[in-house]
Write an enzyme that holds these catalytic residues in place. Structure first.
Site, PDB file in Angstrom:
ATOM      1  N   ASP A 108       0.842  -1.204   0.000  1.00  0.00           N
ATOM      2  CA  ASP A 108       0.000   0.000   0.000  1.00  0.00           C
ATOM      3  C   ASP A 108       0.876   1.252   0.000  1.00  0.00           C
ATOM      4  OD1 ASP A 108      -2.108  -1.755   0.415  1.00  0.00           O
ATOM      5  OD2 ASP A 108      -2.035  -1.501   2.597  1.00  0.00           O
TER       6      ASP A 108
HETATM    7  N1  URA Z   1      -0.918  -5.983   4.048  1.00  0.00           N
HETATM    8  C1  URA Z   1      -1.439  -4.741   4.066  1.00  0.00           C
HETATM    9  O1  URA Z   1      -2.443  -4.489   4.704  1.00  0.00           O
HETATM   10  N2  URA Z   1      -0.818  -3.782   3.357  1.00  0.00           N
HETATM   11  C2  URA Z   1       0.304  -3.988   2.658  1.00  0.00           C
HETATM   12  O2  URA Z   1       0.845  -3.056   2.042  1.00  0.00           O
HETATM   13  C3  URA Z   1       0.841  -5.285   2.652  1.00  0.00           C
HETATM   14  C4  URA Z   1       0.205  -6.260   3.358  1.00  0.00           C
END
Ligand code: URA
Length: 241
Positions: A108
């Site tokens: 993310d």
């Molecule tokens: N899980 C998440 O919630 N976000 C990420 O970026 C990677 C794994």
């Protein structure tokens, strides 16, 4: 797939890829530990590094010098995509390599930590195939301090809107920080799992992908994987199958 009389000598290709010295590579071949496109190779075998699939002890050997795989420590605010339609900085811009590299999976925008980028389509496929699922380890700073029961729920599986999560490793090294190891790669999975136990994530860092960890890689920095790391990664993929 190439003819066995075209290309370069197998021991030279293996040595160039950093597998071992040419002498040791000759020994590996003589011992029958090297296969080319599934067949045990004989000494004298020639190969084309960009076409032939070469394995040592059953593990894919990365011998094509045009293939590149790098490890990036992604900072927050950088988007995991090749091109962002809103003009935000991307991980591909951070990794300023002449090759066109693509992220393997995604983090993310507000997640930090380790991300692989590669132009090796086969490796991407092996790493992202749902049935392989190498381990990914995260440190999640959360609101509050989860109870032992809450951690147990993370371990045993959580009902999310897209189904149950697989068993995971979960511990709390310091109050309010969860170390979570999963091998699935669902969208925002760690955030949703922590939210489901009533402890929303305030900071999320990926600290390990399979065998790959690197505490000395500063945020925004990246480096090539070593031949040994690539071999260990292939073993992790095989082990996860
Ligand atoms: N899980 C998440 O919630 N976000 C990420 O970026 C990677 C794994």
């Amino acid at each position: 797939m190439s003819s066995e009389h075209a290309g370069e000598r197998l021991q030279k290709v293996l040595a160039h890829a950093g597998i071992a010295s040419r002498r040791v590579c000759e020994d590996l071949i003589a011992e029958g530990r090297v296969t080319v496109n599934g067949d045990v190779a004989q000494l004298g075998r020639r190969v084309e590094s960009d076409r032939d699939e070469i394995r040592v002890d059953g593990v894919v050997a990365h011998v094509d010098p045009t293939r590149r795989t790098v490890l990036l420590n992604k900072p927050t605010g950088v988007i995991t995509t090749a091109k962002d339609t809103h003009g935000r900085p991307t991980v591909v811009e951070l990794v300023d390599a002449p090759e066109r590299l693509f992220p393997v999976g995604r983090l993310d925008g507000d997640t930090e930590g380790l991300l692989l980028l590669t132009n090796d389509g086969g490796l991407t496929q092996r790493l992202t195939h749902p049935s392989f699922g190498v381990e990914k380890e995260y440190l999640a700073t959360v609101e509050g301090s989860p109870s032992r029961g809450a951690l147990r729920r993370l371990r045993e599986g959580i009902e999310l809107e897209d189904g149950m999560t697989a068993p995971a490793h979960a511990s709390q090294p310091t109050p309010g920080v969860i170390r979570l190891t999963i091998h699935e790669g669902r969208n925002r999975q760690v955030r949703r799992m922590c939210e489901a136990i009533g402890h929303p994530v305030t900071r999320l860092v990926r600290v390990r992908i399979g065998n790959l960890a690197d505490r000395s890689l500063a945020p925004g920095a990246w480096r090539d994987l070593t031949p040994g790391e690539l071999a260990d990664l292939e073993r992790a993929i095989d082990g996860a199958r």
